[in-house]
Scaffold this motif. Structure first.
Motif, PDB file in Angstrom:
ATOM      1  N   SER A 122       0.703  -1.164   0.072  1.00 30.33           N
ATOM      2  CA  SER A 122      -0.034  -0.059   0.163  1.00 30.33           C
ATOM      3  C   SER A 122       0.735   1.446   0.071  1.00 30.33           C
ATOM      4  O   SER A 122       0.350   2.326   0.050  1.00 30.33           O
ATOM      5  N   HIS A 123       2.323   1.240  -0.015  1.00 30.43           N
ATOM      6  CA  HIS A 123       3.190   2.341   0.089  1.00 30.43           C
ATOM      7  C   HIS A 123       2.652   3.529  -1.174  1.00 30.43           C
ATOM      8  O   HIS A 123       2.815   3.130  -2.382  1.00 30.43           O
ATOM      9  N   ARG A 124       2.684   4.549  -0.482  1.00 32.77           N
ATOM     10  CA  ARG A 124       2.474   5.797  -1.708  1.00 32.77           C
ATOM     11  C   ARG A 124       3.532   6.827  -1.158  1.00 32.77           C
ATOM     12  O   ARG A 124       3.248   7.194  -0.164  1.00 32.77           O
ATOM     13  N   SER A 131       5.439   4.810 -10.039  1.00 31.82           N
ATOM     14  CA  SER A 131       4.426   4.259  -9.403  1.00 31.82           C
ATOM     15  C   SER A 131       3.449   3.851 -10.243  1.00 31.82           C
ATOM     16  O   SER A 131       3.274   4.025 -11.507  1.00 31.82           O
ATOM     17  N   THR A 136       0.509   3.883  -6.021  1.00 29.31           N
ATOM     18  CA  THR A 136       1.187   2.929  -5.245  1.00 29.31           C
ATOM     19  C   THR A 136       2.427   2.776  -5.844  1.00 29.31           C
ATOM     20  O   THR A 136       2.820   2.629  -7.056  1.00 29.31           O
ATOM     21  N   ALA A 195      -1.688  -3.034 -10.285  1.00 29.67           N
ATOM     22  CA  ALA A 195      -1.320  -2.967  -8.883  1.00 29.67           C
ATOM     23  C   ALA A 195      -2.391  -3.724  -7.842  1.00 29.67           C
ATOM     24  O   ALA A 195      -3.436  -4.041  -8.473  1.00 29.67           O
ATOM     25  N   GLN A 197      -4.727  -3.540  -4.674  1.00 29.36           N
ATOM     26  CA  GLN A 197      -5.022  -2.475  -3.587  1.00 29.36           C
ATOM     27  C   GLN A 197      -4.879  -2.937  -2.213  1.00 29.36           C
ATOM     28  O   GLN A 197      -4.881  -4.208  -2.007  1.00 29.36           O
ATOM     29  N   ALA A 198      -4.402  -1.817  -1.258  1.00 34.05           N
ATOM     30  CA  ALA A 198      -4.244  -2.233  -0.125  1.00 34.05           C
ATOM     31  C   ALA A 198      -5.780  -2.744   0.594  1.00 34.05           C
ATOM     32  O   ALA A 198      -6.694  -2.301   0.244  1.00 34.05           O
TER      33      ALA A 198
END
Length: 491
Positions: A122-124, A131, A136, A195, A197-198
């Protein structure tokens, strides 16, 4: 900041150990020795000091040596993130008399994102180089570990570079930074994996994979620089003048500031970068490829026949490579067409005493691996180099998997030997840390019990501690023992 050659030479503490010595000083020869400096295939073997089986089933070491796991996949870090997987190349840089910083690569692709800890998934980060469409961050990059040598513990660890792809190896610099290299040539606009998703408060059981059709926003295939002084994510500046290719590792000559680089391809070149300003790579410079004066397009791989015999010196020259950004990923092809020598998957590289060594992973008639040795000209990169050129030799070549099998990262030990991390490409691996003496003998220093590779071997500046990564599940080990006893082992 700008450093002249004298300042850099004084600061290059990691190059204090001389590798070029006579055989009489090569006393570390008590474990499984194979003479590689004689005729290929000629072997003498002695097993007087076998490795001690690790009761934990991780890493066998010589008697009197121990390891400590100082960081591993999923550990909570100081910045709220968690240690990602795929720990690869690593450098150890001094901070003060007691502390060092380990800057550790994570060879992660966008496809690997879903398998990382949730904080990575989930890192942004606004500091991320690239990204997905949902912001993300791409999972590749580096983490830094502040380690207290006296206490034997990690004081803090954190993400120091994010948003890159497949940070494989790299190299330390005399100005106390780590060069981390992307082994990937994804172009801006290329399709990436979707991606992941968190988890949200309502998604506690499963993660949702979303088909977003994400594409890369940045070009990849570059070298990035991470200073030892970083205490968080650095600004990700691609050093474009150093070339866009399938980078592997880098080594810096402290005398000149020239950076030498390897390329992980079956038809790779050996590169050097002559910076406009020594110690300031962002100022740009000239990218060149090595040519053997004796023969253009020389094939060092020895795949079909021994075209490059052991320990024969070849005089060299260097050719300029234009358009280093290489949108077609063709630097090696253009260089070879202009006469550059070809190598078998150049990988780990390390500076010794006025010379460097680098691995060619699948070189040799058995395709089990080679080690090359390069000695620069006294006028390297300057006028006068043509009349007194540098030279290269095939230092070692394996003819049996039992002696050496697919060398990858390498370093120089405090007692003047090479230490090479094996990365075998077989269903069941038996990867070891292989030592090579100055006269070309090879031995086993450690055996990995886990079915993965060893990577990132590097020593603390005082020579007391060997740090090494276990690739996956990622672990970083600190190995200590009486190195003087190891050096004095009798055959």
């Amino acid at each position: 900041m700008q450093h002249d050659a004298a300042v850099m030479a004084n600061q290059m503490k990691f190059n204090r150990r001389q590798f070029l010595r006579t055989a009489t000083t090569a006393a570390f020869s008590g474990l499984m020795l194979n003479n590689l400096s004689a005729v290929a295939g000629e072997r003498t073997t002695t097993i007087k000091h076998p490795l001690i089986t690790d009761p934990n089933g991780l890493l066998d070491l010589p008697e009197g040596f121990t390891y400590q796991i100082i960081s591993q996949l999923g550990d909570a870090m100081s910045d709220g993130m968690h240690v990602p997987d795929a720990a690869d190349g690593m450098g150890c840089l001094p901070l003060d008399n007691d502390r060092v910083v380990l800057i550790r690569n994570h060879e992660l692709t966008p496809q690997a994102l879903s398998a990382q800890p949730d904080s990575i998934v989930s890192h942004r980060s606004p500091q991320a180089y690239d990204s997905f469409a949902d912001s993300t961050s791409l999972p590749g990059g580096t983490t830094s570990l502040i380690y207290h040598l006296g206490k034997g513990k990690v004081e803090s660890q954190f993400v120091s570079l994010s948003g890159t792809i497949r940070n494989c190896a790299g190299g330390i610099t005399p100005w106390n930074t780590w060069l981390t290299c992307e082994e990937d040539v994804t172009r801006s606009g290329d399709l990436l994996q979707p991606a992941i998703q968190a988890k949200t408060e309502t998604e506690t059981e499963t993660e949702t994979e979303t088909e977003t059709g994400d594409t890369a926003r940045q070009d990849h295939g570059y070298v990035f620089e991470v200073p030892a002084s970083a205490r968080g994510p650095v600004e990700p500046v691609p050093l474009k003048a150093m070339g866009r290719f399938n980078h592997e590792a880098a080594a810096v000559d402290p005398r000149t500031g020239i950076v030498y680089m390897t390329e992980d391809r079956g038809d790779s070149l050996f590169y050097r970068f002559i910076p406009h300003t020594a110690g300031k790579l962002t100022d740009g410079g000239r990218l060149q490829a090595l040519v053997l004066i004796e023969q253009n397009q020389f094939d060092t791989r020895n795949w079909q026949q021994t075209g490059m015999p052991l320990q024969r010196w070849y005089a060299t020259r260097w050719i300029d490579l234009d358009d280093p950004h290489a949108p077609a990923d063709d630097l090696r092809l253009r260089g070879y067409a202009s006469g550059a020598a070809v190598f078998a998957r150049g990988e780990g590289i390390h500076w010794g005493d006025n010379e460097l060594y680098f691995c060619c992973t699948n070189g040799g008639i058995k395709q089990l691996g080679q080690v090359m040795r390069y000695q620069p000209s006294a006028a390297e990169g300057q006028a006068g180099e043509e009349s007194a050129p540098g030279r290269i030799q095939l230092f070692a070549e394996s003819t049996s998997a039992a002696m050496y099998n697919y060398g990858d990262n390498l370093t120089v030990t405090p007692f003047g030997h090479l230490l090479v991390c094996e990365d075998q490409y077989t269903q069941v691996v038996n990867n070891q840390l292989r030592g090579i003496t100055p006269d070309g003998r090879i031995y086993s220093f450690a055996r990995l019990r886990a079915q993965t590779e060893l990577a990132g071997a590097c020593f603390s500046p005082d020579g007391s501690t060997l740090f090494v990564n276990i690739y996956s599940p990622a672990k970083t080990l600190a190995i200590t023992g009486d190195w003087s006893k190891i050096k004095a082992l009798a055959v």
